[in-house]
Design a protein around this motif. Structure first.
Motif, PDB file in Angstrom:
ATOM      1  N   ASP A   8       0.802  -1.227   0.000  1.00  0.00           N
ATOM      2  CA  ASP A   8       0.000   0.000   0.000  1.00  0.00           C
ATOM      3  C   ASP A   8       0.832   1.273   0.000  1.00  0.00           C
ATOM      4  O   ASP A   8       0.310   2.347  -0.270  1.00  0.00           O
ATOM      5  CB  ASP A   8      -0.970   0.007   1.191  1.00  0.00           C
ATOM      6  N   ASP A  51       3.163  -7.357   1.103  1.00  0.00           N
ATOM      7  CA  ASP A  51       3.369  -6.641   2.362  1.00  0.00           C
ATOM      8  C   ASP A  51       2.416  -7.218   3.417  1.00  0.00           C
ATOM      9  O   ASP A  51       1.341  -7.705   3.088  1.00  0.00           O
ATOM     10  CB  ASP A  51       3.087  -5.153   2.141  1.00  0.00           C
ATOM     11  N   LEU A  53       1.232  -5.482   6.376  1.00  0.00           N
ATOM     12  CA  LEU A  53       0.235  -4.489   6.786  1.00  0.00           C
ATOM     13  C   LEU A  53      -0.389  -3.841   5.559  1.00  0.00           C
ATOM     14  O   LEU A  53       0.223  -3.002   4.904  1.00  0.00           O
ATOM     15  CB  LEU A  53       0.883  -3.423   7.671  1.00  0.00           C
TER      16      LEU A  53
END
Ligand code: CA
Length: 223
Positions: A8, A51, A53
């Motif tokens: 993100d 990723d 998170l």
């Protein structure tokens, strides 16, 4: 070699994409967990860089869900510094390896190379079919000792054909491995690229056997 990056942080995601593209990988990026999962479960990737998170769906859930649905694409998980528990949970969830942020691009590349689902010959830096040689490190192609200039797409296409020398590759397979998800590629675009490639590696060498073969109704192969 087609890779999905799910991250993100746009800056990190985009720099990974840019770096891998320079290494002639084909890279798609998703910034949200759900979007990434949709791509991972419908498209054919050789590796997923994931990723932990993430908004919508975290990396652990993502990975567990993939494995539960019998999708065994290798996963390289990105964890934050010092989060040892993340690493353990990550590997438990079915990830194949992890990398701790911040990492250098060289480190990432080494993991990517190790994890890529390449056929055995893929570890070779130099691929050859008869007197045609392709050096994946130096981005050089030559036939019978004569250097051949290719665009980066032509190079990726030739590399894919040569890594699968002798096998018939369908146009859809070629599109999936050589072009981005975003690219609007029609089957006849593949024909155009194959024609360009022939003009470089076969046509100028009239006295030799043509290496790229069309298998009517099926696809193409090099041998
Ligand atoms: Ca993140």
């Amino acid at each position: 070699m087609r890779i999905l990056v799910v991250e993100d942080e746009h800056r990190i995601a985009n720099s990974i994409k840019k770096g891998l593209e320079l290494e002639t990988y084909v890279v798609d990026v998703a910034y949200l967990g759900n979007d990434g999962y949709d791509l991972a479960s419908t498209e054919d990737y050789d590796l997923i860089i994931l990723d932990i998170l993430l908004p919508q769906m975290d990396g652990i859930t993502f990975c567990k869900k993939l494995r539960k649905n019998k999708i065994h694409t290798p996963v390289l998980m990105l964890t934050a510094k010092g989060q040892i528990e993340d690493k353990v949970t990550g590997l438990d969830s079915g990830a194949d390896d992890y990398l701790t942020k911040p990492f250098s691009f060289e480190e990432l590349l080494a993991r990517v190379r190790a994890l890529s689902r390449r056929p055995k010959t893929a570890l070779d830096e130099v691929l050859s079919v008869e007197d045609l040689r392709l050096n994946t490190k130096l981005y050089q192609v030559e036939r019978g000792g004569k250097k051949i200039k290719l665009t980066s797409k032509e190079f990726s296409l030739l590399e894919y054909l040569m890594r699968n020398a002798g096998k018939i590759l369908k146009k859809e397979q070629i599109i999936n491995h050589v072009w981005d998800y975003d690219a609007d590629i029609l089957p006849n675009t593949v024909e155009v690229y194959i024609k360009n490639l022939r003009n470089r590696i076969d046509v100028p060498f009239k006295k030799k056997n043509p290496l790229i073969k069309t298998v009517r109704g099926f696809g193409y192969k090099i041998e």
